[in-house]
Motif scaffolding. Structure first.
Motif, PDB file in Angstrom:
ATOM      1  N   ALA A 125       0.801  -1.226  -0.159  1.00  0.00           N
ATOM      2  CA  ALA A 125       0.057  -0.096  -0.111  1.00  0.00           C
ATOM      3  C   ALA A 125       0.791   1.190  -0.012  1.00  0.00           C
ATOM      4  CB  ALA A 125      -0.765   0.002   1.368  1.00  0.00           C
ATOM      5  N   ASN A 126       1.855   1.177   0.833  1.00  0.00           N
ATOM      6  CA  ASN A 126       2.733   2.458   0.876  1.00  0.00           C
ATOM      7  C   ASN A 126       3.533   2.554  -0.418  1.00  0.00           C
ATOM      8  OD1 ASN A 126       2.263   3.642   3.223  1.00  0.00           O
ATOM      9  ND2 ASN A 126       3.404   2.084   4.433  1.00  0.00           N
ATOM     10  N   GLU A 127       3.852   1.544  -1.222  1.00  0.00           N
ATOM     11  CA  GLU A 127       4.735   1.551  -2.202  1.00  0.00           C
ATOM     12  C   GLU A 127       3.745   2.053  -3.370  1.00  0.00           C
ATOM     13  OE1 GLU A 127       7.418   0.621  -3.661  1.00  0.00           O
ATOM     14  OE2 GLU A 127       8.552  -0.069  -1.681  1.00  0.00           O
ATOM     15  N   ALA A 128       2.295   1.793  -3.356  1.00  0.00           N
ATOM     16  CA  ALA A 128       1.653   2.336  -4.215  1.00  0.00           C
ATOM     17  C   ALA A 128       1.229   3.840  -4.040  1.00  0.00           C
ATOM     18  CB  ALA A 128       0.177   1.577  -4.233  1.00  0.00           C
ATOM     19  N   SER A 130       9.587   6.339  12.078  1.00  0.00           N
ATOM     20  CA  SER A 130       8.281   5.942  11.313  1.00  0.00           C
ATOM     21  C   SER A 130       8.976   4.716  10.937  1.00  0.00           C
ATOM     22  CB  SER A 130       8.127   6.810  10.277  1.00  0.00           C
ATOM     23  OG  SER A 130       9.514   6.863   9.290  1.00  0.00           O
ATOM     24  N   PHE A 131       7.759   3.729  10.525  1.00  0.00           N
ATOM     25  CA  PHE A 131       7.735   2.536   9.902  1.00  0.00           C
ATOM     26  C   PHE A 131       6.705   2.398   8.985  1.00  0.00           C
ATOM     27  CE2 PHE A 131       6.770  -1.971   9.391  1.00  0.00           C
ATOM     28  CZ  PHE A 131       8.154  -2.544   9.068  1.00  0.00           C
ATOM     29  N   HIS A 132       7.135   2.072   7.574  1.00  0.00           N
ATOM     30  CA  HIS A 132       6.342   2.221   6.434  1.00  0.00           C
ATOM     31  C   HIS A 132       6.387   0.749   5.621  1.00  0.00           C
ATOM     32  CE1 HIS A 132       4.947   6.290   6.950  1.00  0.00           C
ATOM     33  NE2 HIS A 132       6.488   6.815   7.023  1.00  0.00           N
ATOM     34  N   GLY A 133       7.316  -0.135   5.876  1.00  0.00           N
ATOM     35  CA  GLY A 133       7.097  -1.253   5.472  1.00  0.00           C
ATOM     36  C   GLY A 133       8.853  -1.814   4.986  1.00  0.00           C
ATOM     37  N   ARG A 134       8.929  -3.070   4.601  1.00  0.00           N
ATOM     38  CA  ARG A 134      10.366  -3.350   4.198  1.00  0.00           C
ATOM     39  C   ARG A 134      10.615  -3.579   2.659  1.00  0.00           C
ATOM     40  NH1 ARG A 134      12.499  -5.033   9.017  1.00  0.00           N
ATOM     41  NH2 ARG A 134      11.177  -5.059  10.810  1.00  0.00           N
ATOM     42  N   THR A 135       9.792  -3.215   1.847  1.00  0.00           N
ATOM     43  CA  THR A 135      10.108  -3.158   0.473  1.00  0.00           C
ATOM     44  C   THR A 135      11.000  -1.922   0.294  1.00  0.00           C
ATOM     45  OG1 THR A 135       8.059  -1.937   0.027  1.00  0.00           O
ATOM     46  CG2 THR A 135       8.040  -4.429  -0.387  1.00  0.00           C
ATOM     47  N   PHE A 136      11.602  -1.832  -0.985  1.00  0.00           N
ATOM     48  CA  PHE A 136      12.803  -0.768  -1.223  1.00  0.00           C
ATOM     49  C   PHE A 136      11.987   0.678  -0.762  1.00  0.00           C
ATOM     50  CE2 PHE A 136      16.041  -3.571  -1.684  1.00  0.00           C
ATOM     51  CZ  PHE A 136      17.289  -2.935  -1.372  1.00  0.00           C
ATOM     52  N   GLY A 137      10.895   0.925  -1.437  1.00  0.00           N
ATOM     53  CA  GLY A 137      10.463   2.227  -1.554  1.00  0.00           C
ATOM     54  C   GLY A 137       9.831   2.572   0.042  1.00  0.00           C
ATOM     55  N   ALA A 138       9.223   1.588   0.606  1.00  0.00           N
ATOM     56  CA  ALA A 138       8.528   1.739   2.023  1.00  0.00           C
ATOM     57  C   ALA A 138       9.721   1.767   3.097  1.00  0.00           C
ATOM     58  CB  ALA A 138       7.574   0.536   2.431  1.00  0.00           C
ATOM     59  N   ILE A 182       1.405  20.554  -1.966  1.00  0.00           N
ATOM     60  CA  ILE A 182       2.170  19.443  -1.506  1.00  0.00           C
ATOM     61  C   ILE A 182       1.322  18.265  -1.178  1.00  0.00           C
ATOM     62  CG2 ILE A 182       3.824  18.014   0.189  1.00  0.00           C
ATOM     63  CD1 ILE A 182       5.233  20.945   0.126  1.00  0.00           C
ATOM     64  N   LEU A 183       1.294  17.029  -2.061  1.00  0.00           N
ATOM     65  CA  LEU A 183       0.454  15.869  -1.379  1.00  0.00           C
ATOM     66  C   LEU A 183       0.789  15.523  -0.007  1.00  0.00           C
ATOM     67  CD1 LEU A 183       0.307  13.702  -4.698  1.00  0.00           C
ATOM     68  CD2 LEU A 183      -1.057  15.447  -3.998  1.00  0.00           C
ATOM     69  N   LEU A 184      -0.327  15.245   0.700  1.00  0.00           N
ATOM     70  CA  LEU A 184      -0.185  14.491   1.943  1.00  0.00           C
ATOM     71  C   LEU A 184      -0.594  13.060   2.119  1.00  0.00           C
ATOM     72  CD1 LEU A 184       0.306  14.650   5.301  1.00  0.00           C
ATOM     73  CD2 LEU A 184      -1.866  15.373   5.359  1.00  0.00           C
ATOM     74  N   ILE A 185       0.437  12.188   2.378  1.00  0.00           N
ATOM     75  CA  ILE A 185       0.222  10.617   2.376  1.00  0.00           C
ATOM     76  C   ILE A 185       0.175  10.440   4.111  1.00  0.00           C
ATOM     77  CG2 ILE A 185       1.123   8.617   1.779  1.00  0.00           C
ATOM     78  CD1 ILE A 185       2.844   9.679  -0.336  1.00  0.00           C
ATOM     79  N   VAL A 186      -0.990   9.849   4.481  1.00  0.00           N
ATOM     80  CA  VAL A 186      -1.152   9.517   5.722  1.00  0.00           C
ATOM     81  C   VAL A 186      -1.266   7.684   5.804  1.00  0.00           C
ATOM     82  CG1 VAL A 186      -2.514   9.388   7.895  1.00  0.00           C
ATOM     83  CG2 VAL A 186      -2.248  11.370   6.408  1.00  0.00           C
ATOM     84  N   ASP A 187      -0.297   7.172   6.512  1.00  0.00           N
ATOM     85  CA  ASP A 187       0.023   5.753   6.712  1.00  0.00           C
ATOM     86  C   ASP A 187      -0.877   5.215   7.904  1.00  0.00           C
ATOM     87  OD1 ASP A 187       0.845   3.193   7.270  1.00  0.00           O
ATOM     88  OD2 ASP A 187       2.942   3.558   7.027  1.00  0.00           O
ATOM     89  N   VAL A 244      -4.303   7.783   1.692  1.00  0.00           N
ATOM     90  CA  VAL A 244      -4.228   7.162   3.085  1.00  0.00           C
ATOM     91  C   VAL A 244      -3.910   5.775   2.533  1.00  0.00           C
ATOM     92  CG1 VAL A 244      -5.443   6.245   4.673  1.00  0.00           C
ATOM     93  CG2 VAL A 244      -5.759   8.717   3.954  1.00  0.00           C
ATOM     94  N   SER A 245      -3.031   5.285   3.179  1.00  0.00           N
ATOM     95  CA  SER A 245      -2.692   3.748   3.133  1.00  0.00           C
ATOM     96  C   SER A 245      -3.222   2.818   4.251  1.00  0.00           C
ATOM     97  CB  SER A 245      -1.024   3.426   2.980  1.00  0.00           C
ATOM     98  OG  SER A 245      -0.405   3.964   4.201  1.00  0.00           O
ATOM     99  N   MET A 246      -3.615   1.782   3.837  1.00  0.00           N
ATOM    100  CA  MET A 246      -4.202   0.770   4.967  1.00  0.00           C
ATOM    101  C   MET A 246      -4.042  -0.757   4.556  1.00  0.00           C
ATOM    102  SD  MET A 246      -8.135   1.333   3.432  1.00  0.00           S
ATOM    103  CE  MET A 246      -8.257   0.949   1.764  1.00  0.00           C
ATOM    104  N   ALA A 247      -4.141  -1.370   5.586  1.00  0.00           N
ATOM    105  CA  ALA A 247      -3.905  -2.919   5.493  1.00  0.00           C
ATOM    106  C   ALA A 247      -4.333  -3.563   7.072  1.00  0.00           C
ATOM    107  CB  ALA A 247      -2.494  -3.389   5.218  1.00  0.00           C
ATOM    108  N   LYS A 248      -3.453  -4.168   7.686  1.00  0.00           N
ATOM    109  CA  LYS A 248      -3.853  -4.922   9.005  1.00  0.00           C
ATOM    110  C   LYS A 248      -4.950  -5.047   9.267  1.00  0.00           C
ATOM    111  CE  LYS A 248       0.801  -3.551  11.129  1.00  0.00           C
ATOM    112  NZ  LYS A 248       1.099  -4.723  11.447  1.00  0.00           N
ATOM    113  N   GLY A 249      -5.739  -4.260   9.871  1.00  0.00           N
ATOM    114  CA  GLY A 249      -7.093  -4.513  10.591  1.00  0.00           C
ATOM    115  C   GLY A 249      -8.093  -4.508   9.507  1.00  0.00           C
ATOM    116  N   LEU A 250      -7.789  -4.237   8.117  1.00  0.00           N
ATOM    117  CA  LEU A 250      -8.702  -4.163   7.000  1.00  0.00           C
ATOM    118  C   LEU A 250      -9.259  -5.598   6.872  1.00  0.00           C
ATOM    119  CD1 LEU A 250     -10.622  -2.667   4.812  1.00  0.00           C
ATOM    120  CD2 LEU A 250      -8.303  -2.804   3.457  1.00  0.00           C
TER     121      LEU A 250
END
Length: 378
Positions: free
Chosen positions: A98-101, A121-129, A202-207, A232-238
């Motif tokens: 989601a954060n890569e997207a 912060s923590f946004h994930g473990r892929t290269f972009g995140a 400026i765009l605002l991305i909320v993780d 807005v990125s989401m996962a986990k509880g979804l």
């Protein structure tokens, strides 16, 4: 000898069964689960409505590919954006995806590459995140990262204002830094971020991977702030335990993610969407969210009564709380709590993270706090 890579520091507990907030290991020992799979099991373990949704869908269709129309995805997207300043959804499989997207969408829409992120912060473990993550322990050893991420101190208005120029595509943040210590954005910092985004286009991305889907007592945590995100990125509880992630985006971004610009094989598959739709219908309910807020207040009250020493501090919102333990390294506490029948997770070296299912009862809260007090104070 295990045939698995040892990239997880696994605990020596084999959980085999769960119902609601209670899980059992293969030795028959009972635990109160205040991890929820790290904020994943929104409605607890084996919730009947989720089980039914998965069973019914599994008998109809598992996978058909995003080459074909999906009315089920359309329905879930509409449920998620309803009454929010966001208009469109894209579904994938995890928070990192989601954060890569989100990063790709922001860069493509603006034509700029510079993104501001924050320490701890923590946004994930892929290269972009991973490049967006403000923790060296996550990034070390992997060589050159994705360029043009500027990492600033969290909740520091002066540092943010000094970093703004016309190269910035987006600001990306968690409204509550989960893995980084359960650090809550201050109202002043949220207002400053929004003002900067408005003034400089400026765009605002909320993780909201960890904070979203009712975890903080509202649908998304940003609703309790001045933040008006574009993405807005989401996962986990979804997914409540079934893998699904996604982003929600503002109407102005629609043309940027045109056909062929981004995709995923498994994202938004029928099984995941059936589960997510069931969870959203339960959680995005005013009475349900009110109960989350009430249980949060109850849990905080019990913690305040149990931990009166000034070295302790309670932080967070909703049922995403952290118990700061002064200078103590909490790793040993986590082990002792597990032995006493309470499962928790760390948030940095000095904070115990409390993430019960949103369906946790007051009686279960009482038992959990009693165990915490027994281990940390007695």
């Amino acid at each position: 000898m295990s045939a698995l890579f040892q990239n997880y520091a696994r605990r020596p507990v084999h959980i085999v069964e769960g119902k609601g907030t209670i899980v059992h290991d293969n030795q028959g020992k009972r635990y109160i689960d205040f991890t929820s799979g790290i904020a994943v099991c929104t409605l607890g373990h084996a919730h009947p409505a989720i089980v039914q949704a998965l069973q019914q869908q599994s008998e109809k269709l598992w996978h058909v590919s995003n080459l074909f129309e999906s009315p089920e995805q359309e329905k879930l997207a509409a449920s998620l954006v309803q009454d929010l300043p966001l208009s469109y959804a894209f579904f994938c499989n995890s928070g990192a995806e989601a954060n890569e997207a989100a990063i790709k969408l922001a860069r493509k829409h603006t034509g700029k590459h510079h993104i501001i992120v924050f320490e701890q912060s923590f946004h994930g473990r892929t290269f972009g995140a991973m490049s967006a993550t403000g923790q060296d322990k996550v990034r070390n050893g992997f060589g050159p990262l994705v360029e043009q991420f500027t990492t600033l101190p969290f909740n520091n208005e002066a540092a943010l204002e000094a970093a703004i120029d016309d190269t910035v595509a987006a600001i990306m943040l968690e409204p509550i830094q989960g893995e980084g210590g359960v650090n809550v954005i201050t109202p002043q910092f949220a207002e400053t971020i929004q003002k900067i985004c408005d003034e400089h286009d400026i765009l605002l991305i909320v993780d909201e991977v960890q904070t979203g889907i009712g975890r903080t007592g509202t649908r998304f945590a940003f609703e309790q702030t001045a933040l008006k995100p574009d993405i807005v990125s989401m996962a986990k509880g979804l997914g409540g335990g079934f893998p699904i992630g996604g982003i929600l985006g503002a109407a102005k971004l629609f043309d940027t993610f045109s056909a062929g610009t981004h995709g995923t094989t498994f994202g938004g598959n029928p099984l995941a969407v059936a589960v997510a739709q069931t969870i959203v219908e339960h959680v995005f309910n005013e009475a349900f969210l009110q109960r989350v807020q009430e249980k949060s207040a109850y849990l905080q009250q019990k913690l305040q009564q149990a931990f009166t020493d000034e070295k302790f501090a309670i932080q967070g919102k909703g049922l995403m709380l952290g118990l700061y333990c002064g200078g103590d390294d909490v790793a040993s506490y986590v082990t002792q709590l597990e032995q006493a029948g309470l499962l928790v997770v760390q948030a940095g070296p000095n904070v115990i993270r409390l993430l019960p299912p949103l369906t946790v009862s007051e009686a279960e809260i009482d038992k959990a706090v009693a165990i915490l007090q027994q281990v940390l104070v007695s």
